[in-house]
Motif scaffolding. Structure first.
Motif, PDB file in Angstrom:
ATOM      1  N   MET A   1       0.813  -1.403   0.283  1.00 22.38           N
ATOM      2  CA  MET A   1      -0.307   0.203  -0.103  1.00 22.38           C
ATOM      3  C   MET A   1       1.165   1.293   0.227  1.00 22.38           C
ATOM      4  O   MET A   1       0.240   2.176  -1.073  1.00 22.38           O
ATOM      5  CB  MET A   1      -0.727  -0.111   1.613  1.00 22.38           C
ATOM      6  N   GLU A   2       1.913   1.299   0.762  1.00 28.14           N
ATOM      7  CA  GLU A   2       2.913   2.391   1.008  1.00 28.14           C
ATOM      8  C   GLU A   2       3.238   2.232  -0.187  1.00 28.14           C
ATOM      9  O   GLU A   2       3.879   3.729  -1.036  1.00 28.14           O
ATOM     10  CB  GLU A   2       4.139   1.809   2.023  1.00 28.14           C
ATOM     11  N   ALA A   3       3.466   1.890  -0.748  1.00 32.08           N
ATOM     12  CA  ALA A   3       4.152   1.684  -2.655  1.00 32.08           C
ATOM     13  C   ALA A   3       3.811   2.161  -3.577  1.00 32.08           C
ATOM     14  O   ALA A   3       4.356   2.368  -4.542  1.00 32.08           O
ATOM     15  CB  ALA A   3       4.840   0.401  -2.549  1.00 32.08           C
ATOM     16  N   ALA A 165      -6.241  -4.755   0.435  1.00 32.45           N
ATOM     17  CA  ALA A 165      -5.414  -2.759   1.087  1.00 32.45           C
ATOM     18  C   ALA A 165      -6.257  -2.567   0.115  1.00 32.45           C
ATOM     19  O   ALA A 165      -5.870  -1.564   1.042  1.00 32.45           O
ATOM     20  CB  ALA A 165      -4.201  -3.154   0.207  1.00 32.45           C
ATOM     21  N   GLU A 166      -6.431  -2.465  -0.693  1.00 40.66           N
ATOM     22  CA  GLU A 166      -7.690  -1.068  -1.160  1.00 40.66           C
ATOM     23  C   GLU A 166      -8.888   0.261  -0.528  1.00 40.66           C
ATOM     24  O   GLU A 166      -9.081   1.003   0.122  1.00 40.66           O
ATOM     25  CB  GLU A 166      -9.118  -0.967  -2.666  1.00 40.66           C
ATOM     26  N   GLN A 167      -9.735  -2.100   0.457  1.00 40.58           N
ATOM     27  CA  GLN A 167     -10.340  -0.948   1.691  1.00 40.58           C
ATOM     28  C   GLN A 167      -9.833  -0.330   2.698  1.00 40.58           C
ATOM     29  O   GLN A 167     -10.119   0.738   3.038  1.00 40.58           O
ATOM     30  CB  GLN A 167     -10.667  -2.353   2.072  1.00 40.58           C
ATOM     31  N   LEU A 168      -8.360  -1.042   3.441  1.00 42.49           N
ATOM     32  CA  LEU A 168      -7.418  -0.159   3.950  1.00 42.49           C
ATOM     33  C   LEU A 168      -7.353   1.123   4.017  1.00 42.49           C
ATOM     34  O   LEU A 168      -7.371   2.157   4.624  1.00 42.49           O
ATOM     35  CB  LEU A 168      -6.249  -1.276   4.643  1.00 42.49           C
ATOM     36  N   ARG A 169      -6.935   0.853   2.747  1.00 41.92           N
ATOM     37  CA  ARG A 169      -6.329   2.769   1.776  1.00 41.92           C
ATOM     38  C   ARG A 169      -7.744   3.388   1.755  1.00 41.92           C
ATOM     39  O   ARG A 169      -7.016   4.694   2.573  1.00 41.92           O
ATOM     40  CB  ARG A 169      -5.846   2.623   0.295  1.00 41.92           C
TER      41      ARG A 169
END
Length: 266
Positions: A1-3, A165-169
């Motif tokens: 996610m950070e990348a 990951a997209e949900q968390l973002r």
């Protein structure tokens, strides 16, 4: 996610690497919204009734999709229903009762931002209903939806999904953006740690409610632009309104849209 960049797709199983370009999205959206206006006119003049159920994981893009559907429609005809926590009186009613009260009259459409399917997923995951209540819901559900359809209501059930990951973002963005704080609830935050429980409840719900007369259309929503266009096309494709431009409506993207078989828990 950070990348990942802002428009990068984080889920490796998603069939596209990046969101579609905004200019391409807007170029497709404009004529589709004209088709929605034509559909609305036909519904009003013909006395038809349309119900669209928007369901999905938190952060999957339900609100954004609903907003693009209704952007240029008359709110007296196209009504959005987003019910809050049931009152004590509503808890003592027949479960479906408070939803049925919001069904459209002739010449109207109702878009449910979450629906009676709360019992199948959210209430199960958070223990808001017992096993017997949920079993009774699933037993009654086919008959309820059959009744709606036999009454002439056009029923469209859309399930928007999103990778973990997209949900968390997206939820983190709600936390840091003061204009989005209202979208972040305790359920959203606690639900992040309950991904597997959600997946199990979603799978059970699909098995119990994906029928030939009331099928689910599942849309993978990691790219909000593609998901919104696909949702609109799915709705327009379900209504035989006068003057429909088949070239504009086109077909849903089979790479991100299908039945429950396209849903990938993980």
């Amino acid at each position: 996610m950070e990348a990942g960049g802002k428009r990068d797709i984080l889920d490796a199983s998603y069939p596209y690497d990046r969101w579609m370009k905004k200019r391409d999205y807007e170029a497709e959206l404009a004529p589709l919204q004209i088709e929605l206006a034509k559909c609305q006119h036909w519904i009003r003049e013909s006395g038809a009734r349309l119900v669209v159920v928007f369901e999905g994981r938190d952060g999957a893009g339900k609100g954004g999709a609903i907003g693009r559907v209704t952007m240029n429609l008359n709110p007296r005809i196209a009504r959005i229903v987003a019910l809050s926590t049931p009152t004590e009186r509503e808890r003592r009613q027949w479960y479906f009762q408070r939803y049925i009260a919001h069904l459209p009259s002739a010449g109207e459409m109702t878009l449910f931002d979450r629906s009676w399917y709360n019992r199948g997923v959210i209430e199960k995951v958070f223990g808001f209903c017992g096993a017997e209540e949920r079993a009774r819901f699933f037993a009654q559900l086919p008959g309820v939806e059959q009744t709606l359809i036999s009454e002439g209501i056009i029923l469209v059930k859309l399930w928007l999904d999103v990778g973990r990951a997209e949900q968390l973002r997206r939820l983190l963005r709600r936390e840091t953006d003061p204009l989005r704080h209202w979208k972040l609830s305790r359920i959203d935050v606690e639900g992040l740690a309950l991904w597997d429980a959600y997946s199990e409840a979603i799978a059970e719900t699909f098995r119990a409610s994906h029928t030939s007369i009331a099928p689910w259309t599942v849309i993978r929503g990691d790219d909000k632009y593609r998901a919104r266009l696909t949702a609109i096309r799915a709705i327009l494709g379900a209504v035989d309104y006068d003057g429909k431009d088949g070239n504009v409506v086109g077909q849903v993207d089979p790479k991100i849209c299908g039945g429950p078989e396209i849903w990938l828990p993980g």
